[in-house]
Write a protein that holds these residues in place. Structure first.
Motif, PDB file in Angstrom:
ATOM      1  N   ILE A 133       0.877  -1.175   0.000  1.00 21.79           N
ATOM      2  CA  ILE A 133       0.000   0.000   0.000  1.00 21.79           C
ATOM      3  C   ILE A 133       0.914   1.225   0.000  1.00 21.79           C
ATOM      4  CG2 ILE A 133      -1.818   1.236   1.225  1.00 21.79           C
ATOM      5  CD1 ILE A 133      -2.446  -1.452   2.630  1.00 21.79           C
ATOM      6  N   PRO A 134       1.192   1.806  -1.171  1.00 18.03           N
ATOM      7  CA  PRO A 134       2.066   2.983  -1.193  1.00 18.03           C
ATOM      8  C   PRO A 134       1.386   4.181  -0.553  1.00 18.03           C
ATOM      9  CG  PRO A 134       1.236   2.522  -3.393  1.00 18.03           C
ATOM     10  CD  PRO A 134       0.734   1.428  -2.495  1.00 18.03           C
ATOM     11  N   TRP A 135       2.203   5.066   0.013  1.00 17.96           N
ATOM     12  CA  TRP A 135       1.679   6.257   0.673  1.00 17.96           C
ATOM     13  C   TRP A 135       0.913   7.116  -0.318  1.00 17.96           C
ATOM     14  CZ3 TRP A 135       2.695  11.535   0.178  1.00 17.96           C
ATOM     15  CH2 TRP A 135       2.189  12.320   1.196  1.00 17.96           C
ATOM     16  N   SER A 136       1.430   7.253  -1.527  1.00 17.56           N
ATOM     17  CA  SER A 136       0.787   8.018  -2.580  1.00 17.56           C
ATOM     18  C   SER A 136       1.266   7.473  -3.917  1.00 17.56           C
ATOM     19  CB  SER A 136       1.148   9.496  -2.470  1.00 17.56           C
ATOM     20  OG  SER A 136       0.621  10.205  -3.562  1.00 17.56           O
ATOM     21  N   ARG A 137       0.452   7.653  -4.942  1.00 16.96           N
ATOM     22  CA  ARG A 137       0.829   7.141  -6.260  1.00 16.96           C
ATOM     23  C   ARG A 137       1.653   8.141  -7.062  1.00 16.96           C
ATOM     24  NH1 ARG A 137      -1.761   2.479  -7.458  1.00 16.96           N
ATOM     25  NH2 ARG A 137      -3.529   1.952  -6.167  1.00 16.96           N
ATOM     26  N   LYS A 138       1.506   9.435  -6.788  1.00 19.07           N
ATOM     27  CA  LYS A 138       2.210  10.443  -7.579  1.00 19.07           C
ATOM     28  C   LYS A 138       2.837  11.535  -6.729  1.00 19.07           C
ATOM     29  CE  LYS A 138      -0.466   9.926 -11.780  1.00 19.07           C
ATOM     30  NZ  LYS A 138      -1.224  10.602 -12.803  1.00 19.07           N
ATOM     31  N   ALA A 139       3.098  11.263  -5.457  1.00 19.36           N
ATOM     32  CA  ALA A 139       3.679  12.284  -4.585  1.00 19.36           C
ATOM     33  C   ALA A 139       4.654  11.639  -3.608  1.00 19.36           C
ATOM     34  CB  ALA A 139       2.586  13.021  -3.828  1.00 19.36           C
ATOM     35  N   LEU A 140       5.653  12.408  -3.202  1.00 20.51           N
ATOM     36  CA  LEU A 140       6.627  11.979  -2.213  1.00 20.51           C
ATOM     37  C   LEU A 140       6.388  12.744  -0.927  1.00 20.51           C
ATOM     38  CD1 LEU A 140       9.826  12.113  -4.458  1.00 20.51           C
ATOM     39  CD2 LEU A 140       8.488  10.087  -3.859  1.00 20.51           C
ATOM     40  N   ARG A 141       6.560  12.086   0.203  1.00 20.43           N
ATOM     41  CA  ARG A 141       6.412  12.763   1.493  1.00 20.43           C
ATOM     42  C   ARG A 141       7.602  13.676   1.730  1.00 20.43           C
ATOM     43  NH1 ARG A 141       4.371   9.064   6.310  1.00 20.43           N
ATOM     44  NH2 ARG A 141       4.554  11.095   7.272  1.00 20.43           N
ATOM     45  N   THR A 142       7.325  14.902   2.128  1.00 17.82           N
ATOM     46  CA  THR A 142       8.403  15.856   2.404  1.00 17.82           C
ATOM     47  C   THR A 142       8.247  16.452   3.795  1.00 17.82           C
ATOM     48  OG1 THR A 142       7.156  17.629   1.343  1.00 17.82           O
ATOM     49  CG2 THR A 142       8.752  16.451  -0.021  1.00 17.82           C
ATOM     50  N   ASP A 143       7.747  15.663   4.724  1.00 15.42           N
ATOM     51  CA  ASP A 143       7.600  16.179   6.080  1.00 15.42           C
ATOM     52  C   ASP A 143       8.909  16.128   6.864  1.00 15.42           C
ATOM     53  OD1 ASP A 143       7.600  13.438   6.161  1.00 15.42           O
ATOM     54  OD2 ASP A 143       5.942  13.257   7.563  1.00 15.42           O
ATOM     55  N   ASN A 144       9.979  15.574   6.267  1.00 13.80           N
ATOM     56  CA  ASN A 144      11.267  15.532   6.941  1.00 13.80           C
ATOM     57  C   ASN A 144      12.398  16.135   6.107  1.00 13.80           C
ATOM     58  OD1 ASN A 144      11.119  13.451   5.098  1.00 13.80           O
ATOM     59  ND2 ASN A 144      12.388  12.068   6.288  1.00 13.80           N
ATOM     60  N   ILE A 145      12.038  16.863   5.033  1.00 11.39           N
ATOM     61  CA  ILE A 145      13.046  17.525   4.199  1.00 11.39           C
ATOM     62  C   ILE A 145      12.412  18.742   3.545  1.00 11.39           C
ATOM     63  CG2 ILE A 145      12.536  16.135   2.145  1.00 11.39           C
ATOM     64  CD1 ILE A 145      15.629  16.223   1.604  1.00 11.39           C
ATOM     65  N   ASP A 146      13.209  19.721   3.226  1.00 14.19           N
ATOM     66  CA  ASP A 146      12.733  20.898   2.521  1.00 14.19           C
ATOM     67  C   ASP A 146      12.292  20.482   1.118  1.00 14.19           C
ATOM     68  OD1 ASP A 146      13.379  23.269   0.564  1.00 14.19           O
ATOM     69  OD2 ASP A 146      13.040  24.159   2.551  1.00 14.19           O
ATOM     70  N   ALA A 147      11.034  20.706   0.796  1.00  9.59           N
ATOM     71  CA  ALA A 147      10.471  20.251  -0.482  1.00  9.59           C
ATOM     72  C   ALA A 147      11.151  20.917  -1.680  1.00  9.59           C
ATOM     73  CB  ALA A 147       8.967  20.511  -0.518  1.00  9.59           C
ATOM     74  N   GLY A 148      11.505  22.184  -1.559  1.00 14.67           N
ATOM     75  CA  GLY A 148      12.185  22.881  -2.652  1.00 14.67           C
ATOM     76  C   GLY A 148      13.551  22.286  -2.944  1.00 14.67           C
ATOM     77  N   PHE A 149      14.264  21.932  -1.893  1.00 12.27           N
ATOM     78  CA  PHE A 149      15.578  21.304  -2.057  1.00 12.27           C
ATOM     79  C   PHE A 149      15.449  19.945  -2.734  1.00 12.27           C
ATOM     80  CE2 PHE A 149      18.827  18.425  -0.375  1.00 12.27           C
ATOM     81  CZ  PHE A 149      19.972  19.052  -0.846  1.00 12.27           C
ATOM     82  N   LEU A 150      14.494  19.113  -2.283  1.00 14.54           N
ATOM     83  CA  LEU A 150      14.297  17.797  -2.886  1.00 14.54           C
ATOM     84  C   LEU A 150      13.871  17.923  -4.346  1.00 14.54           C
ATOM     85  CD1 LEU A 150      14.317  14.740  -2.525  1.00 14.54           C
ATOM     86  CD2 LEU A 150      11.939  14.906  -1.742  1.00 14.54           C
ATOM     87  N   ALA A 151      12.977  18.871  -4.636  1.00 14.20           N
ATOM     88  CA  ALA A 151      12.538  19.080  -6.023  1.00 14.20           C
ATOM     89  C   ALA A 151      13.711  19.500  -6.903  1.00 14.20           C
ATOM     90  CB  ALA A 151      11.429  20.124  -6.076  1.00 14.20           C
ATOM     91  N   ALA A 152      14.586  20.360  -6.387  1.00 14.73           N
ATOM     92  CA  ALA A 152      15.748  20.799  -7.167  1.00 14.73           C
ATOM     93  C   ALA A 152      16.714  19.639  -7.419  1.00 14.73           C
ATOM     94  CB  ALA A 152      16.464  21.939  -6.441  1.00 14.73           C
ATOM     95  N   ALA A 153      16.916  18.781  -6.425  1.00 13.60           N
ATOM     96  CA  ALA A 153      17.799  17.627  -6.605  1.00 13.60           C
ATOM     97  C   ALA A 153      17.223  16.661  -7.641  1.00 13.60           C
ATOM     98  CB  ALA A 153      18.011  16.914  -5.269  1.00 13.60           C
ATOM     99  N   ILE A 154      15.917  16.407  -7.575  1.00 10.09           N
ATOM    100  CA  ILE A 154      15.277  15.518  -8.554  1.00 10.09           C
ATOM    101  C   ILE A 154      15.359  16.127  -9.948  1.00 10.09           C
ATOM    102  CG2 ILE A 154      13.047  14.576  -9.282  1.00 10.09           C
ATOM    103  CD1 ILE A 154      12.410  14.231  -6.267  1.00 10.09           C
ATOM    104  N   ARG A 155      15.057  17.418 -10.051  1.00  8.37           N
ATOM    105  CA  ARG A 155      15.115  18.103 -11.346  1.00  8.37           C
ATOM    106  C   ARG A 155      16.528  18.025 -11.934  1.00  8.37           C
ATOM    107  NH1 ARG A 155      13.659  22.938  -9.626  1.00  8.37           N
ATOM    108  NH2 ARG A 155      11.573  22.185  -9.217  1.00  8.37           N
ATOM    109  N   HIS A 156      17.531  18.149 -11.072  1.00  8.63           N
ATOM    110  CA  HIS A 156      18.917  18.082 -11.542  1.00  8.63           C
ATOM    111  C   HIS A 156      19.211  16.722 -12.177  1.00  8.63           C
ATOM    112  CE1 HIS A 156      23.231  18.708 -11.681  1.00  8.63           C
ATOM    113  NE2 HIS A 156      23.359  17.506 -11.145  1.00  8.63           N
ATOM    114  N   TYR A 157      18.798  15.653 -11.518  1.00  7.89           N
ATOM    115  CA  TYR A 157      19.086  14.317 -12.057  1.00  7.89           C
ATOM    116  C   TYR A 157      18.205  13.956 -13.244  1.00  7.89           C
ATOM    117  CZ  TYR A 157      22.402  13.533  -8.369  1.00  7.89           C
ATOM    118  OH  TYR A 157      23.500  13.635  -7.554  1.00  7.89           O
ATOM    119  N   VAL A 158      17.036  14.554 -13.335  1.00 12.74           N
ATOM    120  CA  VAL A 158      16.210  14.348 -14.537  1.00 12.74           C
ATOM    121  C   VAL A 158      16.875  15.027 -15.729  1.00 12.74           C
ATOM    122  CG1 VAL A 158      14.005  14.973 -15.622  1.00 12.74           C
ATOM    123  CG2 VAL A 158      14.022  14.001 -13.323  1.00 12.74           C
ATOM    124  N   CYS A 159      17.423  16.213 -15.513  1.00 14.56           N
ATOM    125  CA  CYS A 159      18.050  16.973 -16.602  1.00 14.56           C
ATOM    126  C   CYS A 159      19.483  16.531 -16.909  1.00 14.56           C
ATOM    127  CB  CYS A 159      18.053  18.457 -16.259  1.00 14.56           C
ATOM    128  SG  CYS A 159      16.410  19.170 -16.142  1.00 14.56           S
TER     129      CYS A 159
END
Length: 193
Positions: A133-159
């Motif tokens: 039972i996944p927590w969400s199908r299209k979202a990551l939990r960010t209650d323990n990390i800065d969401a902007g930082f995580l989004a930037a890291a993911i965007r970096h590796y996608v690009c």
């Protein structure tokens, strides 16, 4: 407990970069250990004395399951992990694995100052693997990390797919931090809360 840091934990043995373990999971698990051990002790004593009832056992089963799930969550510690092959989020009842090829972007919901989840726009849903039972199908939990930082890291590796193979090494983490824009702004924003 309310601070969302703008850093990842380097895990060279996996290899991965992971979100830090949230303190609230550990505190909740430790807080429930004393009442859980008292309940287990009462059931064991009743069983030895021969006075245990079916109701006592059935009434305590959900309690024992809850404590087990809390301990598993506290023991595992890490939620979101960035791997060379993609992103993985685990929790006690399931996991979500999103390969880099399926992910064009991760977005912070507009108008949210400190979001608790990071939405992902998935281009290839057939590549996404869900277990349990996944927590969400299209979202990551960010209650323990800065969401902007995580989004930037993911965007970096996608690009920059050429850097994915080095994920999990300290050298790659230092290179990532040097390339992310406004890194100091995230650290300041995380420290103020």
């Amino acid at each position: 407990m309310g601070i969302r840091p703008a850093y990842l934990v380097v895990q060279p043995q996996i290899p991965a970069f992971a979100t830090p373990a949230p303190a609230w999971k550990v505190f909740i698990a430790l807080g429930f250990l004393a009442p859980a051990s008292a309940s287990i002790g009462a059931v064991v004593r009743s069983t030895r004395a021969g006075i245990v009832s079916t109701f006592d056992v059935v009434a305590n089963i959900p309690w024992f399951v809850l404590i087990g799930l809390l301990l598993v969550e506290a023991w595992r510690g890490y939620g979101v992990q960035l791997h060379p092959y993609g992103i993985r989020q685990r929790w006690a009842l399931g996991s979500l694995a999103v390969p880099w090829e399926a992910l064009p972007a991760a977005q912070i919901p507009s108008g949210v100052d400190r979001p608790s989840r990071l939405r992902m726009a998935i281009a290839e849903p057939q590549l996404v693997r869900r277990r349990g039972i996944p927590w969400s199908r299209k979202a990551l939990r960010t209650d323990n990390i800065d969401a902007g930082f995580l989004a930037a890291a993911i965007r970096h590796y996608v690009c920059h797919p050429e850097h994915r193979v080095a994920i999990g090494s300290q050298a790659e983490y230092q290179r990532l931090l040097a390339e992310l824009p406004d890194r100091d702004g995230w650290k300041d924003a995380g420290d103020d809360s």
